[in-house]
Design a protein around this motif. Structure first.
Motif, mmCIF file in Angstrom:
data_model
loop_
_atom_site.group_PDB
_atom_site.id
_atom_site.type_symbol
_atom_site.label_atom_id
_atom_site.label_comp_id
_atom_site.label_asym_id
_atom_site.label_seq_id
_atom_site.Cartn_x
_atom_site.Cartn_y
_atom_site.Cartn_z
ATOM 1 N N ASP A 44 0.855 -1.181 0.000
ATOM 2 C CA ASP A 44 0.000 0.000 0.000
ATOM 3 C C ASP A 44 0.892 1.233 0.000
ATOM 4 O O ASP A 44 2.117 1.124 -0.159
ATOM 5 C CB ASP A 44 -0.975 -0.005 1.179
ATOM 6 C CG ASP A 44 -0.285 -0.009 2.537
ATOM 7 O OD1 ASP A 44 0.916 0.370 2.617
ATOM 8 O OD2 ASP A 44 -0.927 -0.365 3.537
ATOM 9 N N TYR A 66 -1.317 8.048 -4.191
ATOM 10 C CA TYR A 66 -2.441 7.126 -4.325
ATOM 11 C C TYR A 66 -2.068 5.961 -5.244
ATOM 12 O O TYR A 66 -1.519 6.171 -6.334
ATOM 13 C CB TYR A 66 -3.653 7.837 -4.933
ATOM 14 C CG TYR A 66 -4.178 8.989 -4.118
ATOM 15 C CD1 TYR A 66 -5.005 8.777 -3.016
ATOM 16 C CD2 TYR A 66 -3.846 10.306 -4.446
ATOM 17 C CE1 TYR A 66 -5.495 9.843 -2.272
ATOM 18 C CE2 TYR A 66 -4.333 11.378 -3.706
ATOM 19 C CZ TYR A 66 -5.152 11.134 -2.615
ATOM 20 O OH TYR A 66 -5.622 12.199 -1.873
ATOM 21 N N ASN A 67 -2.388 4.758 -4.810
ATOM 22 C CA ASN A 67 -2.337 3.599 -5.691
ATOM 23 C C ASN A 67 -3.633 3.555 -6.486
ATOM 24 O O ASN A 67 -4.722 3.579 -5.910
ATOM 25 C CB ASN A 67 -2.189 2.308 -4.888
ATOM 26 C CG ASN A 67 -0.848 2.216 -4.195
ATOM 27 O OD1 ASN A 67 0.143 2.759 -4.664
ATOM 28 N ND2 ASN A 67 -0.812 1.502 -3.082
ATOM 29 N N VAL A 68 -3.510 3.489 -7.802
ATOM 30 C CA VAL A 68 -4.684 3.508 -8.681
ATOM 31 C C VAL A 68 -4.758 2.153 -9.382
ATOM 32 O O VAL A 68 -4.158 1.941 -10.439
ATOM 33 C CB VAL A 68 -4.587 4.662 -9.697
ATOM 34 C CG1 VAL A 68 -5.873 4.748 -10.520
ATOM 35 C CG2 VAL A 68 -4.328 5.984 -8.980
ATOM 36 N N CYS A 69 -5.470 1.225 -8.759
ATOM 37 C CA CYS A 69 -5.579 -0.124 -9.299
ATOM 38 C C CYS A 69 -6.971 -0.663 -8.978
ATOM 39 O O CYS A 69 -7.703 -0.079 -8.185
ATOM 40 C CB CYS A 69 -4.507 -1.037 -8.714
ATOM 41 S SG CYS A 69 -4.614 -1.182 -6.916
ATOM 42 N N ASN A 98 -5.889 -0.664 -2.918
ATOM 43 C CA ASN A 98 -6.473 0.586 -3.421
ATOM 44 C C ASN A 98 -7.386 1.257 -2.399
ATOM 45 O O ASN A 98 -8.246 2.073 -2.761
ATOM 46 C CB ASN A 98 -7.239 0.336 -4.719
ATOM 47 C CG ASN A 98 -8.394 -0.649 -4.537
ATOM 48 O OD1 ASN A 98 -8.775 -0.986 -3.412
ATOM 49 N ND2 ASN A 98 -8.964 -1.109 -5.638
#
Length: 299
Positions: free
Chosen positions: A118, A210-213, A262
């Motif tokens: 994360d 931000y993780n965008v998945c 996410n």
């Protein structure tokens, strides 16, 4: 002219998906491309374009950026660093920006042997491209720390969508099913990238990453097999990774294996993914294609 203006360094697949969401809302959209032919096509869509690459910086940055309220950079680093920062970082340091976004990659996390990562996971990239992305992230964050530019980082895994999906690869005859036991990838539909960026613009939080998945990581060969089932065709044979004879670039994608969380985009930005898994995205693509064909065939 008044109203919000988005300037995109790199009017590629992801940036144009965002533009398509904003233009109907009255936004002005401008950005850069490296080819004059593409500039002409984008102008027909109402997008103002400027030529840019490392060897050809913006001819008149003041004019190109005039009235800009939001900036997005989708330009990857090259062997010398981040071209946007190197050529125009100083042009972004003045007042007036409400939001700036940088599209990075989940490759900055390195290999986790299929485990979860994360935004709190240390960034320890395994290859040169990942290390270049880490340096670019730090450069963008330095604009925020030193000059108050409202920078946000968005880490993307594999991107797919119409024109760039396993369905398209099967039709083109380029799809491959590579078997590397234990290997998993995260992915994201291009429309959901645009949703996340738009949500961040509405709720800016400078310095955030931000993780965008989507919600489901998995082996790439399973995605291709599912796309083949949807199309009613035989999937390509499963090829062991060691026998696949991949290019160094293609092989580098198999150096890391991880599942990307996410939670932050949902919790902080209120994002509800349109395509939580690749199955949703591929099914929607086929449905849209069949609907379009039906409309064209009506008398």
């Amino acid at each position: 002219m008044t109203g919000p203006r988005l300037f995109c360094f790199g009017l590629g697949y992801s940036a144009l998906a965002l533009a398509d969401r904003l233009l109907p809302q009255g936004w002005r959209v401008a950005g850069t491309t490296r080819a004059q032919e593409k500039a002409q096509a984008l102008a027909a869509r109402g997008i103002e374009t400027f030529l840019f690459d490392r060897g050809r910086p913006l001819a008149d940055p003041s004019r190109a950026l005039a009235g800009t309220t939001h900036v997005l950079s989708a330009v990857p680093p090259d062997r010398d660093g981040d071209p946007v920062l190197d050529r125009h970082g100083g042009d972004l340091a003045g007042p007036g920006l409400a939001w700036a976004g940088y599209l990075s990659t989940t490759g900055v996390y390195g290999d986790h042997d299929g485990g979860w990562v994360d935004e709190a996971t240390p960034r320890v990239p395994t290859g040169a491209r990942g290390r270049a992305r880490l340096a670019a992230e730090d450069g963008w964050l330095e604009l925020w720390r030193r000059h108050g530019v409202p920078v946000h980082l968005f880490r993307l895994p594999g991107i797919y969508g119409p024109g760039r999906s396993a369905i398209d690869a099967l039709r083109a005859g380029t799809a491959r099913r590579i078997d590397k036991p234990g290997q998993v990838f995260s992915r994201i539909h291009v429309e959901d990238i645009a949703r996340v960026l738009e949500a961040s613009m509405a709720r800016p939080n400078p310095g955030a990453d931000y993780n965008v998945c989507d919600d489901e990581a998995g082996p790439g060969h399973e995605v291709v097999a599912h796309a083949a089932r949807l199309l009613g065709v035989e999937p390509p044979p499963l090829v062991p990774f060691e026998a696949a004879d991949l290019s160094p670039m293609a092989a580098s994608f198999y150096a890391d294996s991880k599942r990307v969380r996410n939670d932050r985009i949902k919790r902080e930005l209120g994002v509800r993914l349109a395509y939580p898994t690749y199955r949703d995205g591929l099914a929607a693509q086929l449905s849209a294609e069949r609907g379009a064909h039906g409309k064209r065939e009506k008398p």
